[in-house]
Design an enzyme around this catalytic site. Structure first.
Site, PDB file in Angstrom:
ATOM      1  N   SER A  54     101.281 -25.205  95.776  1.00  0.00           N
ATOM      2  CA  SER A  54      99.782 -24.763  96.145  1.00  0.00           C
ATOM      3  C   SER A  54     100.072 -23.786  97.516  1.00  0.00           C
ATOM      4  CB  SER A  54      98.967 -25.871  96.497  1.00  0.00           C
ATOM      5  OG  SER A  54      99.273 -26.620  97.828  1.00  0.00           O
ATOM      6  N   CYS A  55      99.330 -22.931  97.449  1.00  0.00           N
ATOM      7  CA  CYS A  55      99.291 -21.957  98.490  1.00  0.00           C
ATOM      8  C   CYS A  55      97.830 -21.621  99.014  1.00  0.00           C
ATOM      9  CB  CYS A  55      99.876 -20.650  98.271  1.00  0.00           C
ATOM     10  SG  CYS A  55      98.997 -19.540  97.000  1.00  0.00           S
ATOM     11  N   PRO A  56      97.548 -21.107 100.188  1.00  0.00           N
ATOM     12  CA  PRO A  56      96.123 -20.836 100.627  1.00  0.00           C
ATOM     13  C   PRO A  56      95.223 -20.234  99.888  1.00  0.00           C
ATOM     14  CG  PRO A  56      97.883 -20.766 102.673  1.00  0.00           C
ATOM     15  CD  PRO A  56      98.517 -20.881 101.253  1.00  0.00           C
TER      16      PRO A  56
END
Length: 646
Positions: free
Chosen positions: A133-135
């Site tokens: 996951s990333c922002p």
């Protein structure tokens, strides 16, 4: 015996605290010690890790996902719904005690099996699972997943990755997780439902590490699996603790290593990531509305669509039409007005959503009410996205502070529904109205005036700077600062504006972000012998990634040859940004790249700017790599081998 527990219910009020009190009372009456973490709507104060480590067993009584469940990995666990703890706490305590006693009993057969089964350590083929996951939940999330799966395949293992991106996620089947030998978390946001992976050897890193160095992560999980096998199964809790410590795995301990600057960026990006879908949906519909208005209304259409239609019956006049009362499917201007009004409505949520989810990132659910209300007030006062950022942080810290108050058990039930929203909203909104609103509005007015007056060399210089930032770290913090500047600037643009400087800034940011992947794709096509086979394949994929405004498509090249690729990327991206500002192209769409070109003003010059920047990047990469003696040797050797083969 020492027990710990977690309770939660959908509303986070009565059952959460009743279940906690019932469990603690039942444990006390049975002669045991128990401490319960209540994950209510008022937030929660996590149990100290030393308390968890010292516990013999865990009781989860919950109807919501247990936050940070990985802290309890390896402990004997009783997992039930919250109502069961309210009605039958003594039975749950007895079950937990029995599970703890069974865990203390050695299993010779299991120990021997573990020793023989894992004698080869990492030599055997492993079954692995992962989460990325990333922002923003777009590029890094999926690139990390692909990198991990490919690295595992190259090492002879099987791996399945759950991508927790902005499009949502499809959770891995629990049977797949149960059968896995190890887990890799590559994430910049909290892993959802992390308790599913409890007890597994785990590697826990940031998402960029998986993009740039997936093979090393596979090697690390091989080592941890081998250590787990050597440890045997006589002390599962100890083994789990050892594995976790080796990997730095639990989210709680990972979070402790995160610096203040990183936390601030994560909180800000949480707000931005929730705001972007509103920007995209609203911006694209407004742009489509303008296109139809110009088609059906001529030169005056873009003005008419902003002033002659409304959804508010009180706003009806001889010249203003209430669209829902007079909509004609055969009238093109009515379709234009429909798209424009829907888009304008979506844009009205930008600042409140930005503020609300910054506060949510800081304080969880208690931050939403004061954050959204504060953002709405900031927007109403004209303080724009700067006001939204300020109210988001203020609301988050206020809600978090109030949630941590030690109050009597009789008051805990009304804290989340009355005390926290009342006080945090009053403080945040009051501060915005009485103290902060006017200064921030003055700053926003000055910023808008500066941008509006920017022309000629000043605008080109701004485009150059934004382009350099977009090309520097390809989706990293500097890139995200430029992107956030572009997207949040859209929130300050009136729905009817067609030539606002913020639209040009957004176009410059998006165009510059397309350059690096296209430049690398061009370079691999021009001089493939300067690149490895894997890079040549990545080059082919980069055509599509660049067209979709995914700068991260160039990361594999930058990881292998940082200074040449980054320098080339910055030069080409800077030129593209400067040209786009010079030509005056503008975009209401915050993402989409080539696919939203019809919605960009002056689209041909926009495309020309991106192409020029990409060509510069591609040629510069080829020149720099070609000047490297070792690269020339590799290229000539490869060419000779191909000639012999032919």
């Amino acid at each position: 015996m020492r027990l710990v527990g977690v309770t939660s219910c959908p509303t986070g009020i009565a059952h959460t605290y009743m279940a906690a009190e019932a469990l603690e009372q039942a444990a006390r009456e049975a002669g045991h010690e128990m401490v319960v973490e209540t994950q209510g709507s008022a937030g929660s104060e996590p149990l100290d890790q030393s308390v968890i480590d010292a516990a013999d067993a865990v009781i989860f009584a919950h109807d919501l996902e247990v936050r940070d469940a990985g802290r309890f990995a390896g402990k004997p666990t009783v997992d039930v719904g919250v109502k069961r703890a309210v009605s039958d706490a003594p039975t749950l305590v007895a079950q937990a005690v029995e599970a703890a006693e069974q865990a203390r009993t050695p299993s010779p057969a299991g120990s021997a099996g573990a020793a023989s089964g894992d004698a080869a350590g990492g030599a055997r083929s492993l079954t692995l699972v992962g989460v990325t996951s990333c922002p923003t939940g777009i590029a890094h999330t999926y690139m990390a997943a692909e990198g991990l799966e490919q690295a595992a395949k190259d090492a002879g293992h099987t791996m399945v990755v759950e991508t927790q991106g902005s499009a949502g996620s499809e959770p891995l089947d629990q049977s797949v997780i149960d059968a896995a030998d190890g887990v890799i978390f590559a994430h910049d946001l909290e892993v959802k439902d992390v308790g599913r992976f409890a007890g597994k050897p785990t590697v826990d890193v940031g998402v960029k590490r998986a993009v740039s160095d997936s093979p090393a992560l596979i090697a690390e999980i091989e080592r941890l699996v081998a250590e787990r096998g050597q440890a045997g199964s006589t002390a599962p809790a100890a083994a789990a603790a050892t594995t976790t410590a080796a990997a730095g795995a639990t989210p709680a301990r990972e979070g402790e290593r995160v610096g203040t600057g990183t936390k601030i960026r994560q909180w800000l990006m949480t707000g931005v990531s929730y705001m972007i879908p509103f920007v995209a949906a609203g911006g694209i519909m407004i742009a489509l509305g303008f296109m139809l208005a110009q088609l059906f209304g001529g030169k005056q259409g873009a003005i008419d669509v902003t002033s002659m239609y409304t959804l508010n019956p009180a706003g009806a006049t001889d010249k203003v039409t209430v669209l829902q009362n007079a909509f004609n499917p055969g009238a093109g201007m009515h379709w234009a007005a429909l798209l424009f009004l829907i888009g304008a409505a979506a844009f009205g949520f930008l600042v409140p959503i930005l503020s609300g989810f910054i506060a949510y990132g800081i304080a969880d659910r208690p931050g939403l009410v004061p954050g959204i209300v504060g953002g709405f007030i900031a927007n109403t006062m004209g303080a724009g996205f700067l006001g939204g950022i300020v109210t988001g942080f203020l609301a988050g810290f206020m809600a978090r502070w109030i949630s941590g108050w030690k109050v009597h058990k009789g008051v805990r039930g009304v804290m989340p529904v009355v005390v926290i929203p009342l006080l945090s909203t009053l403080i945040t909104a009051g501060a915005m109205i009485l103290l902060l609103g006017r200064p921030i509005k003055g700053l926003m007015d000055a910023l808008s005036s500066g941008l509006t007056s920017m022309s000629g060399s000043n605008a080109v210089l701004l485009g150059l700077i934004l382009g350099l930032m977009m090309g520097f770290d390809l989706g990293g913090p500097v890139n995200k600062v430029a992107y956030t500047f572009g997207t949040t600037g859209l929130s300050a643009v009136a729905a009817g504006a067609t030539d606002a400087p913020q639209l040009k800034i957004m176009a410059a940011v998006m165009g510059a972000g397309m350059v690096a992947p296209w430049g690398m794709a061009l370079a691999t096509a021009l001089r493939p012998k300067l690149f490895t086979k894997a890079e040549q394949e990545n080059g082919k994929a980069s055509w599509l990634l660049g067209a979709s405004f995914i700068s991260e498509g160039a990361i594999p090249f930058a990881a292998a040859d940082p200074w040449r690729v980054i320098l080339s990327s910055m030069v080409g991206s800077g030129v593209a940004g400067a040209l786009i500002m010079a030509f005056g192209s503008g975009s209401r769409a915050p993402h989409g790249g080539l696919w939203v070109t019809p919605l960009i003003t002056n689209p041909l010059m926009f495309l020309l700017s991106v192409i020029v920047g990409s060509v510069i990047t591609g040629l510069l990469v080829v020149a720099l790599k070609g000047a490297d003696e070792s690269r020339r040797v590799v290229a000539s050797t490869s060419a000779a081998q191909d000639a012999v083969t032919a």
